[in-house]
Write a protein that holds these residues in place. Structure first.
Motif, PDB file in Angstrom:
ATOM      1  N   ARG A 109      12.335   1.520  22.907  1.00  0.00           N
ATOM      2  CA  ARG A 109      12.953   2.842  22.982  1.00  0.00           C
ATOM      3  C   ARG A 109      12.844   3.650  21.670  1.00  0.00           C
ATOM      4  O   ARG A 109      13.286   4.784  21.600  1.00  0.00           O
ATOM      5  CB  ARG A 109      14.420   2.716  23.413  1.00  0.00           C
ATOM      6  N   CYS A 110      12.269   3.062  20.640  1.00  0.00           N
ATOM      7  CA  CYS A 110      12.184   3.785  19.357  1.00  0.00           C
ATOM      8  C   CYS A 110      10.748   4.164  19.017  1.00  0.00           C
ATOM      9  O   CYS A 110       9.810   3.472  19.404  1.00  0.00           O
ATOM     10  CB  CYS A 110      12.743   2.918  18.235  1.00  0.00           C
ATOM     11  N   ASN A 111      10.621   5.244  18.269  1.00  0.00           N
ATOM     12  CA  ASN A 111       9.294   5.684  17.833  1.00  0.00           C
ATOM     13  C   ASN A 111       8.977   5.024  16.487  1.00  0.00           C
ATOM     14  O   ASN A 111       9.587   5.346  15.469  1.00  0.00           O
ATOM     15  CB  ASN A 111       9.300   7.212  17.700  1.00  0.00           C
ATOM     16  N   LEU A 112       8.005   4.105  16.528  1.00  0.00           N
ATOM     17  CA  LEU A 112       7.669   3.357  15.307  1.00  0.00           C
ATOM     18  C   LEU A 112       6.293   3.763  14.774  1.00  0.00           C
ATOM     19  O   LEU A 112       5.669   3.024  14.010  1.00  0.00           O
ATOM     20  CB  LEU A 112       7.703   1.852  15.593  1.00  0.00           C
ATOM     21  N   SER A 113       5.831   4.953  15.197  1.00  0.00           N
ATOM     22  CA  SER A 113       4.442   5.319  14.896  1.00  0.00           C
ATOM     23  C   SER A 113       4.189   5.616  13.413  1.00  0.00           C
ATOM     24  O   SER A 113       3.039   5.696  13.002  1.00  0.00           O
ATOM     25  CB  SER A 113       4.032   6.521  15.744  1.00  0.00           C
ATOM     26  N   THR A 114       5.261   5.771  12.622  1.00  0.00           N
ATOM     27  CA  THR A 114       5.030   6.039  11.190  1.00  0.00           C
ATOM     28  C   THR A 114       4.662   4.765  10.424  1.00  0.00           C
ATOM     29  O   THR A 114       4.119   4.829   9.325  1.00  0.00           O
ATOM     30  CB  THR A 114       6.296   6.638  10.536  1.00  0.00           C
ATOM     31  N   LEU A 115       4.967   3.599  10.996  1.00  0.00           N
ATOM     32  CA  LEU A 115       4.729   2.340  10.277  1.00  0.00           C
ATOM     33  C   LEU A 115       3.242   2.085  10.037  1.00  0.00           C
ATOM     34  O   LEU A 115       2.419   2.304  10.926  1.00  0.00           O
ATOM     35  CB  LEU A 115       5.292   1.166  11.090  1.00  0.00           C
ATOM     36  N   ARG A 116       2.921   1.604   8.837  1.00  0.00           N
ATOM     37  CA  ARG A 116       1.539   1.168   8.559  1.00  0.00           C
ATOM     38  C   ARG A 116       1.485  -0.307   8.157  1.00  0.00           C
ATOM     39  O   ARG A 116       0.570  -1.028   8.507  1.00  0.00           O
ATOM     40  CB  ARG A 116       0.916   1.996   7.422  1.00  0.00           C
ATOM     41  N   VAL A 117       2.500  -0.734   7.382  1.00  0.00           N
ATOM     42  CA  VAL A 117       2.500  -2.121   6.908  1.00  0.00           C
ATOM     43  C   VAL A 117       3.849  -2.753   7.253  1.00  0.00           C
ATOM     44  O   VAL A 117       4.898  -2.165   6.972  1.00  0.00           O
ATOM     45  CB  VAL A 117       2.290  -2.185   5.374  1.00  0.00           C
ATOM     46  N   VAL A 145      13.970   2.815  11.353  1.00  0.00           N
ATOM     47  CA  VAL A 145      12.565   3.181  11.109  1.00  0.00           C
ATOM     48  C   VAL A 145      12.297   4.572  11.673  1.00  0.00           C
ATOM     49  O   VAL A 145      11.719   5.447  11.012  1.00  0.00           O
ATOM     50  CB  VAL A 145      11.609   2.154  11.771  1.00  0.00           C
ATOM     51  N   ASP A 146      12.752   4.795  12.889  1.00  0.00           N
ATOM     52  CA  ASP A 146      12.542   6.056  13.603  1.00  0.00           C
ATOM     53  C   ASP A 146      13.215   7.220  12.849  1.00  0.00           C
ATOM     54  O   ASP A 146      12.596   8.250  12.563  1.00  0.00           O
ATOM     55  CB  ASP A 146      13.164   5.875  15.010  1.00  0.00           C
ATOM     56  N   THR A 178       7.446   3.967   6.587  1.00  0.00           N
ATOM     57  CA  THR A 178       6.016   3.637   6.618  1.00  0.00           C
ATOM     58  C   THR A 178       5.743   2.162   6.319  1.00  0.00           C
ATOM     59  O   THR A 178       4.759   1.609   6.777  1.00  0.00           O
ATOM     60  CB  THR A 178       5.259   4.519   5.603  1.00  0.00           C
ATOM     61  N   GLN A 179       6.616   1.549   5.501  1.00  0.00           N
ATOM     62  CA  GLN A 179       6.482   0.112   5.227  1.00  0.00           C
ATOM     63  C   GLN A 179       7.821  -0.533   5.554  1.00  0.00           C
ATOM     64  O   GLN A 179       8.869  -0.012   5.151  1.00  0.00           O
ATOM     65  CB  GLN A 179       6.179  -0.152   3.742  1.00  0.00           C
ATOM     66  N   PHE A 180       7.770  -1.648   6.230  1.00  0.00           N
ATOM     67  CA  PHE A 180       9.003  -2.314   6.666  1.00  0.00           C
ATOM     68  C   PHE A 180       8.879  -3.798   6.361  1.00  0.00           C
ATOM     69  O   PHE A 180       7.888  -4.434   6.707  1.00  0.00           O
ATOM     70  CB  PHE A 180       9.166  -2.076   8.175  1.00  0.00           C
ATOM     71  N   TYR A 181       9.914  -4.351   5.706  1.00  0.00           N
ATOM     72  CA  TYR A 181       9.800  -5.725   5.180  1.00  0.00           C
ATOM     73  C   TYR A 181      11.056  -6.500   5.568  1.00  0.00           C
ATOM     74  O   TYR A 181      12.165  -6.090   5.218  1.00  0.00           O
ATOM     75  CB  TYR A 181       9.687  -5.595   3.666  1.00  0.00           C
ATOM     76  N   THR A 182      10.902  -7.588   6.325  1.00  0.00           N
ATOM     77  CA  THR A 182      12.072  -8.376   6.718  1.00  0.00           C
ATOM     78  C   THR A 182      11.719  -9.866   6.760  1.00  0.00           C
ATOM     79  O   THR A 182      10.662 -10.267   6.300  1.00  0.00           O
ATOM     80  CB  THR A 182      12.658  -7.860   8.054  1.00  0.00           C
ATOM     81  N   ALA A 183      12.625 -10.665   7.332  1.00  0.00           N
ATOM     82  CA  ALA A 183      12.452 -12.115   7.310  1.00  0.00           C
ATOM     83  C   ALA A 183      12.163 -12.657   8.716  1.00  0.00           C
ATOM     84  O   ALA A 183      12.619 -12.076   9.707  1.00  0.00           O
ATOM     85  CB  ALA A 183      13.717 -12.766   6.765  1.00  0.00           C
ATOM     86  N   PRO A 184      11.444 -13.781   8.823  1.00  0.00           N
ATOM     87  CA  PRO A 184      11.142 -14.357  10.135  1.00  0.00           C
ATOM     88  C   PRO A 184      12.369 -14.591  11.014  1.00  0.00           C
ATOM     89  O   PRO A 184      12.306 -14.402  12.224  1.00  0.00           O
ATOM     90  CB  PRO A 184      10.449 -15.676   9.792  1.00  0.00           C
ATOM     91  N   ASP A 215       0.831  -1.207   0.000  1.00  0.00           N
ATOM     92  CA  ASP A 215       0.000   0.000   0.000  1.00  0.00           C
ATOM     93  C   ASP A 215       0.872   1.267   0.000  1.00  0.00           C
ATOM     94  O   ASP A 215       0.713   2.152   0.847  1.00  0.00           O
ATOM     95  CB  ASP A 215      -0.939  -0.023   1.221  1.00  0.00           C
ATOM     96  N   VAL A 216       1.784   1.319  -0.943  1.00  0.00           N
ATOM     97  CA  VAL A 216       2.742   2.437  -0.994  1.00  0.00           C
ATOM     98  C   VAL A 216       2.118   3.652  -1.686  1.00  0.00           C
ATOM     99  O   VAL A 216       1.689   3.572  -2.834  1.00  0.00           O
ATOM    100  CB  VAL A 216       4.042   2.003  -1.714  1.00  0.00           C
ATOM    101  N   HIS A 217       2.078   4.757  -0.941  1.00  0.00           N
ATOM    102  CA  HIS A 217       1.548   6.027  -1.455  1.00  0.00           C
ATOM    103  C   HIS A 217       2.714   6.992  -1.690  1.00  0.00           C
ATOM    104  O   HIS A 217       3.840   6.763  -1.238  1.00  0.00           O
ATOM    105  CB  HIS A 217       0.554   6.619  -0.455  1.00  0.00           C
ATOM    106  N   ASP A 218       2.398   8.121  -2.349  1.00  0.00           N
ATOM    107  CA  ASP A 218       3.450   9.062  -2.784  1.00  0.00           C
ATOM    108  C   ASP A 218       4.436   9.503  -1.709  1.00  0.00           C
ATOM    109  O   ASP A 218       5.616   9.616  -1.963  1.00  0.00           O
ATOM    110  CB  ASP A 218       2.811  10.314  -3.393  1.00  0.00           C
ATOM    111  N   ASP A 219       3.941   9.778  -0.504  1.00  0.00           N
ATOM    112  CA  ASP A 219       4.852  10.332   0.499  1.00  0.00           C
ATOM    113  C   ASP A 219       5.468   9.275   1.403  1.00  0.00           C
ATOM    114  O   ASP A 219       6.118   9.601   2.394  1.00  0.00           O
ATOM    115  CB  ASP A 219       4.099  11.365   1.363  1.00  0.00           C
ATOM    116  N   ASP A 220       5.252   8.043   1.081  1.00  0.00           N
ATOM    117  CA  ASP A 220       5.751   6.978   1.957  1.00  0.00           C
ATOM    118  C   ASP A 220       7.260   6.791   1.841  1.00  0.00           C
ATOM    119  O   ASP A 220       7.868   7.118   0.816  1.00  0.00           O
ATOM    120  CB  ASP A 220       5.046   5.663   1.625  1.00  0.00           C
ATOM    121  N   ILE A 221       7.832   6.252   2.905  1.00  0.00           N
ATOM    122  CA  ILE A 221       9.239   5.843   2.892  1.00  0.00           C
ATOM    123  C   ILE A 221       9.221   4.339   3.110  1.00  0.00           C
ATOM    124  O   ILE A 221       8.863   3.854   4.183  1.00  0.00           O
ATOM    125  CB  ILE A 221      10.050   6.518   4.031  1.00  0.00           C
TER     126      ILE A 221
END
Ligand code: PRX
Length: 658
Positions: free
Chosen positions: A380-388, A352-353, A358-364, A300-306
């Motif tokens: 200790r980190c601010n992860l509030s920008t994440l959506r997916v 992320v902070d 906004t989108q973060f993708y990693t492995a199990p 769900d990547v939008h224009d202003d996403d990182i």
């Protein structure tokens, strides 16, 4: 948590996703279902529209899809012509020149480099000119052995600009593996760096390239990026040239070479259950469309996403989800050079902070390792920008899923467990963030264009309906599927299209549960998945028998709480050759590291007097698997074995070494 418990646990789409300022592109399950239905019922109409919406075509296509699995001649957008670099760079450099295309988060967290689309275009053009000057032309193969730096992306896109075919080899592979791949694809140019840096450690990329190129005249040119600049690397006169010197002289524009939709974009070697690694070939139009469509809809990547995918460019996840997918959409993509725990176990979350990802993708494997190290590193980190937040590469156990959802996602992000393979090109089974209620550990439902089938492994009969388990296959062609194995179409047919005629065979086992959710159960062939790295038992066995004292070797995957699977190797020895078994075992482990790479290192090597075999002499890996996984009491009928007495010896041996 038991499988049944997790099967009954359904998480709705997080409310914040639906009510937040960024409305998901697909925001209800019904919308997903109707789009999916349309995509599989009328793939030609559905994908023709999508291809025109997502991609710039220099020449329009008339035929959307042709060919079939029976004949192995699938092709998409046949008359269409385009260029992948133009689609990923130029058009965005004209529309949004100052938008950041790449954020490079260096191994040292203080080293951050950003490249805008305008800058990326100039760099790609310069490199295209350099390669062109070295006679690289459309259809030529170029090998890339590089760390995670922007120059790797530039090199890949420069190849694409010329219509050349890149073959990236993960920089964890040994010189022998690199040699094998360069030789198979016939590349005349190799692009590398002086060194790489990962988790504070140095990787001697140029030295490994030199070792791989010991055969005279294997390649014409080696282009070397000065990345760390800390050691003086040896440069072979008339073969090796410095990237920065060539680039300084190169014109920052080079016209694109327009190619057919079905011309190859890249090769990527992957391990199969037998034989040497296969050069999986992806073509241009279909691959790009699959990459862009899945990034947009699944992340769900939008224009202003990182957007940040933490994989390595040396694997398919890096190709599709760091480079081609996000750049084709004109998004900002992050390139991560380090490890999840360097300098501390907060590294992912600090990244992320810092960049407001906004989108973060990693492995199990990474999720499990970080979960083990404790919540304080996340808290200790601010992860509030994440959506997916996404997972890929291996089955994710429900406990790791829940931790990811709650601790990283604060129960407000969609977790997308994405199932796919090097050969599928892009994700084939996954939730959509604004649409799919999830179950921890299930990849849920098929993406557009994918008609999955669960087959009875013995008869090949399709198991219809819900509550069925078998092998996973796909019933009709989709745009980003691999077209062939380089120089070996026969093997392509035998591996994927012949085992179950009319289907593409994934090699994975799967369940469709009572609610229609798909659960991937892992490989049913001789492929081992260690931390999401795919390894073939036969390749490891071949490495082991290189030791002159080894008579026979059998390798299997055991269960491992952290890495998913791990490698167990059983060896028998030639008579009277070894006095010190421990030393031999250490030597064998080193041999595998040297032949394949450090990530293929066996966890355990057992020196045994015999291997379990059928009367006709076939090694019974199934028996070894049960013994290692503590299931020796579930061996079933052993009467067909040549010597059932061997089992107890093997059980004792395995116990001894644990
Ligand atoms: O067994 C499946 C597993 O990884 C295999 C593909 O490996 P590779 O080609 O290296 O690509 C890895 C990245 C796409 C598959 O056959 N696999 C991949 N994703 C998942 C998975 N198993 C379970 N769940 C997943 N989400």
């Amino acid at each position: 948590m038991s499988a049944e418990h997790s099967e009954n646990k359904i998480y709705p789409v997080p409310e914040r996703l639906l009510s937040g300022p960024t409305k998901p592109f697909i925001d209800s399950f019904e919308q997903y279902q109707s789009l999916w239905q349309e995509s599989v019922d009328n793939p030609s109409t559905f994908f023709a529209k999508a291809a025109r919406e997502y991609l710039h075509w220099d020449t329009n296509f008339q035929t959307t899809c042709a060919g079939d699995f029976e004949n192995g001649n699938v092709a998409w957008f046949l008359e269409g012509e385009l260029n992948a670099a133009y689609n990923c760079v130029d058009r965005h450099a004209f529309a949004t020149p100052d938008k950041v295309a790449i954020i490079h988060e260096g191994d040292d967290p203080n080293n951050v480099r950003k490249l805008t689309y305008k800058q990326l275009l100039q760099e790609v053009c310069r490199m295209a000119n350099v390669l062109h000057g070295l006679d690289v032309r459309k259809g030529d193969n170029v090998a890339i052995y590089m760390p995670m730096i922007p120059e790797t992306v530039i090199a890949m896109l420069a190849c694409a600009r010329l219509g050349a075919v890149h073959s990236v080899v993960f920089a964890g592979f040994s010189a022998e593996s690199l040699y094998e791949r360069i030789q198979d694809c016939g590349a005349r140019v190799v692009i590398t760096s002086d060194e790489g840096r990962r988790g504070g450690k140095t990787v001697a990329t140029k030295r490994i390239v030199d070792e791989a190129l010991q055969l005279p005249n294997l390649v014409d040119r080696v282009i070397v990026v000065k990345h760390t600049g800390t050691t003086s690397v040896s440069m072979t006169p008339s073969r090796d040239i410095w990237w920065h010197q060539e680039m300084a002289n190169a014109r920052p524009y080079h016209p694109v070479t327009v190619v057919s939709s079905e011309d190859p974009l890249f090769l990527l070697y992957t391990s199969g259950s037998t034989g040497t690694p296969k050069g999986v070939l992806h073509t241009t139009g279909g691959f790009l469309l699959g990459a862009a469509m899945t990034v947009k809809n699944i992340f769900d990547v939008h224009d202003d996403d990182i957007y940040a995918c933490m994989a390595d460019l040396g694997w398919i996840t890096g190709h599709t989800y760091i480079l081609y997918g996000p750049l084709c959409l004109g998004a900002t993509t992050l390139l991560f050079e380090s490890t999840p725990t360097y300098p501390t176990a907060s590294r992912f979350w600090e990244t992320v902070d810092k960049h407001k990802i906004t989108q973060f993708y990693t492995a199990p494997t990474a999720i499990r390792a970080l979960r083990r190290l404790g919540d304080e590193y996340v808290d200790r980190c601010n992860l509030s920008t994440l959506r997916v937040i996404g997972s890929v590469g291996e089955p994710i156990n429900p406990e790791a899923w829940e931790w990811y959802y709650k601790k990283v996602g604060h129960s407000q992000c969609a977790v997308v467990d994405t199932y796919w393979q090097t050969e599928t090109g892009s994700i084939v089974v996954s939730p959509l963030p604004g649409a799919t209620p999830t179950k921890p550990g299930s990849a849920t439902f098929p993406f557009f264009g994918i008609r999955p089938a669960i087959l009875d492994p013995a008869t090949g009969q399709e198991l219809e309906g819900n509550d069925v388990t078998g092998v996973l296959a796909i019933k009709q062609p989709w745009p980003s599927m691999s077209r062939t194995i380089y120089n070996n179409h026969h093997r392509f047919m035998e591996t994927y299209l012949k085992p179950y005629p009319g289907f593409y065979f994934t090699g994975d086992g799967a369940t469709r549960d009572k609610d229609g959710y798909i659960w991937i159960r892992g490989r049913v062939d001789d492929v081992i998945n260690v931390s999401g790295h795919r390894l073939s038992t036969s390749e490891i066995e071949s490495a082991l028998i290189l030791d002159s004292s080894v008579a026979e070797a059998a390798v299997i995957g055991g269960h491992d709480d952290l890495t998913g699977q791990c490698i167990h190797a059983f060896c028998t020895l030639k008579p009277n050759m070894v006095s010190d078994t421990e030393k031999l075992i250490e030597g064998l482990i080193q041999q595998v590291r040297k032949s394949i790479g450090p990530f293929a290192k066996p966890k355990q090597v057992y020196v045994v007097s015999d291997l379990p075999k059928t009367r006709s002499g076939k090694i019974l890996r199934r028996v070894l698997r049960k013994i290692v996984n503590n299931e020796a009491d579930q061996l079933g009928d052993t009467s067909t074995m040549a010597d059932p007495g061997i089992i107890q010896q093997l059980v004792d041996k395995v116990k001894q070494r644990h």
